[in-house]
Design a protein around this motif. Structure first.
Motif, PDB file in Angstrom:
ATOM      1  N   GLU A 249     -19.272   0.874 -21.759  1.00 35.76           N
ATOM      2  CA  GLU A 249     -18.790   1.967 -20.858  1.00 35.76           C
ATOM      3  C   GLU A 249     -20.298   2.887 -20.423  1.00 35.76           C
ATOM      4  O   GLU A 249     -20.092   3.229 -19.393  1.00 35.76           O
ATOM      5  N   SER A 250     -21.093   3.090 -21.283  1.00 31.31           N
ATOM      6  CA  SER A 250     -22.173   3.978 -21.110  1.00 31.31           C
ATOM      7  C   SER A 250     -23.141   3.355 -19.835  1.00 31.31           C
ATOM      8  O   SER A 250     -23.717   3.961 -19.229  1.00 31.31           O
ATOM      9  N   ARG A 257     -17.155   5.889 -11.948  1.00 25.65           N
ATOM     10  CA  ARG A 257     -17.096   7.067 -11.182  1.00 25.65           C
ATOM     11  C   ARG A 257     -16.900   6.966  -9.633  1.00 25.65           C
ATOM     12  O   ARG A 257     -15.876   7.329  -8.917  1.00 25.65           O
ATOM     13  N   SER A 258     -17.808   6.116  -9.145  1.00 29.47           N
ATOM     14  CA  SER A 258     -17.642   5.739  -7.814  1.00 29.47           C
ATOM     15  C   SER A 258     -16.687   4.650  -7.356  1.00 29.47           C
ATOM     16  O   SER A 258     -16.578   4.789  -6.052  1.00 29.47           O
ATOM     17  N   LEU A 261     -16.811  -0.387  -9.861  1.00 31.49           N
ATOM     18  CA  LEU A 261     -16.182  -1.080 -10.811  1.00 31.49           C
ATOM     19  C   LEU A 261     -14.962  -0.202 -11.184  1.00 31.49           C
ATOM     20  O   LEU A 261     -14.747   0.821 -11.214  1.00 31.49           O
ATOM     21  N   VAL A 262     -13.828  -1.062 -11.441  1.00 32.40           N
ATOM     22  CA  VAL A 262     -12.522  -0.503 -11.997  1.00 32.40           C
ATOM     23  C   VAL A 262     -12.118  -1.138 -13.287  1.00 32.40           C
ATOM     24  O   VAL A 262     -12.545  -2.258 -13.583  1.00 32.40           O
ATOM     25  N   ARG A 263     -11.216  -0.712 -14.008  1.00 29.44           N
ATOM     26  CA  ARG A 263     -10.812  -1.243 -15.297  1.00 29.44           C
ATOM     27  C   ARG A 263      -9.727  -2.583 -14.803  1.00 29.44           C
ATOM     28  O   ARG A 263      -9.043  -2.344 -13.849  1.00 29.44           O
ATOM     29  N   ALA A 308     -18.189   8.006 -20.780  1.00 23.54           N
ATOM     30  CA  ALA A 308     -17.658   8.287 -19.586  1.00 23.54           C
ATOM     31  C   ALA A 308     -16.135   8.261 -19.687  1.00 23.54           C
ATOM     32  O   ALA A 308     -15.515   7.603 -20.283  1.00 23.54           O
ATOM     33  N   SER A 309     -15.665   9.209 -18.755  1.00 22.29           N
ATOM     34  CA  SER A 309     -14.261   9.119 -18.379  1.00 22.29           C
ATOM     35  C   SER A 309     -13.958   7.926 -17.349  1.00 22.29           C
ATOM     36  O   SER A 309     -14.639   7.594 -16.369  1.00 22.29           O
ATOM     37  N   VAL A 310     -12.721   7.188 -17.657  1.00 28.02           N
ATOM     38  CA  VAL A 310     -12.757   5.938 -16.948  1.00 28.02           C
ATOM     39  C   VAL A 310     -11.546   6.373 -16.124  1.00 28.02           C
ATOM     40  O   VAL A 310     -10.882   5.421 -15.248  1.00 28.02           O
ATOM     41  N   GLY A 311     -10.828   7.417 -16.253  1.00 26.74           N
ATOM     42  CA  GLY A 311      -9.781   7.910 -15.289  1.00 26.74           C
ATOM     43  C   GLY A 311      -8.395   7.360 -15.512  1.00 26.74           C
ATOM     44  O   GLY A 311      -8.342   6.498 -16.419  1.00 26.74           O
TER      45      GLY A 311
END
Length: 311
Positions: A249-250, A257-258, A261-263, A308-311
């Motif tokens: 994740e780091s 954030r942008s 890339l998404v989960r 990092a937060s992945v939301g």
């Protein structure tokens, strides 16, 4: 031929026991056996008769024994002389490490460490292509420390059983994909379709080992379209939309954030690993000893980097 093979040979010739020599050499029994076989392969003859208990030297092994002692003495004395002549380099703290940690964790960590120990000259050892090779850099005495991820599902972690370690932090390795036009993962785990295009670490890297158990417990229809032992290489291919990848994740904090890339799967598909610093139990140089002592204080005064937060 490696010096450690001679040391292993002399130890086993003295103990006649793989288990006792493994303890003496601070390695696992399987690692010791493998190294003895490597020495025998290099020389071209069997040195031990393994059909007897305890094991004993073959005739060729008996002949090689006094020569091995002389060779090892010469090498060790030569090394000691050269080290004494190059004492100026004694203050360089050396690290074997994984490529991702050298990019994401090490720069800020070493800056914070210098607040405790003062300016420190550091270097990374030559990069090895496999996780086993990176471990060997520490075990063989080519580095002061090993900075690595750690997880119980990686069998090679047993090679470090006789080493000291300190936990420096944690990391999440998450499945990600480039998004489609609607912002959904282009290569989703739960897509329900055919094989998923997969960006693989291959079999020799840390994450290549670490993901095996996850896939055994939760099989996926994966079709490997690209292989790279380095997370940064997989990240580039994931950004190009080429497939699904598990990435620390780091390393992808800004891309998450942008939205670049998404989960690509639920949190159940996350691989949680520790960040550890290892050293062997053998006596080390004063600068390495000072650094190791300061590491214990670092976790007490400096919180680990936030994930990092992945939301």
């Amino acid at each position: 031929m490696e010096v450690k093979w001679l040391e292993d040979f002399l130890s086993l010739s003295a103990t006649s026991s793989f288990s006792r020599s493994a303890d003496e050499r601070h390695v696992t029994q399987s690692a010791l056996s493998r190294r003895i076989r490597q020495l025998e392969t290099w020389i071209g003859v069997p040195l031990f008769d393994r059909t007897t208990y305890p094991v004993r030297l073959t005739a060729e092994g008996q002949e090689f024994l006094p020569r091995a002692r002389k060779i090892l003495d010469l090498v060790l004395h030569t090394r000691a002389d050269l080290r004494d002549r190059h004492a100026a380099a004694a203050d360089v703290v050396s690290f074997a490490t994984l490529n991702t940690l050298s990019l994401t964790f090490f720069p800020n960590w070493i800056r914070r460490m210098e607040e405790l120990v003062g300016p420190t000259r550091t270097r990374f050892c030559e990069t090895r292509s496999t996780f086993a090779g990176i471990i060997a850099t520490l075990i063989d005495g080519h580095s002061d420390f090993l900075l690595t991820y750690a997880h119980d599902s990686v069998p090679l972690m047993s090679e470090l059983a006789y080493c000291e370690h300190r936990c420096l932090g944690e990391e999440r390795v998450i499945p990600v994909s480039a998004p489609d036009a609607r912002g959904s993962p282009r290569h989703a785990i739960d897509s329900g379709g055919g094989p998923i295009q997969y960006l693989s670490y291959g079999s020799g890297s840390f994450f290549g080992h670490g993901l095996v158990k996850l896939f055994v417990e939760r099989p996926l229809p994966l079709a490997v379209v690209y292989e790279n032992a380095m997370s940064a290489g997989l990240k580039a291919m994931a950004l190009a939309g080429r497939g699904l990848a598990w990435i620390p994740e780091s390393l992808i904090a800004e891309e998450l954030r942008s939205g670049a890339l998404v989960r690509a799967g639920s949190p159940a598909w996350t691989l949680d690993v520790e960040i550890r610093l290892y050293r062997t139990s053998a006596a080390s140089r004063p600068c390495a000893e000072r650094f190791w002592s300061a590491v214990a204080d670092w976790r007490d005064i400096v919180p680990p980097p936030r994930r990092a937060s992945v939301g």
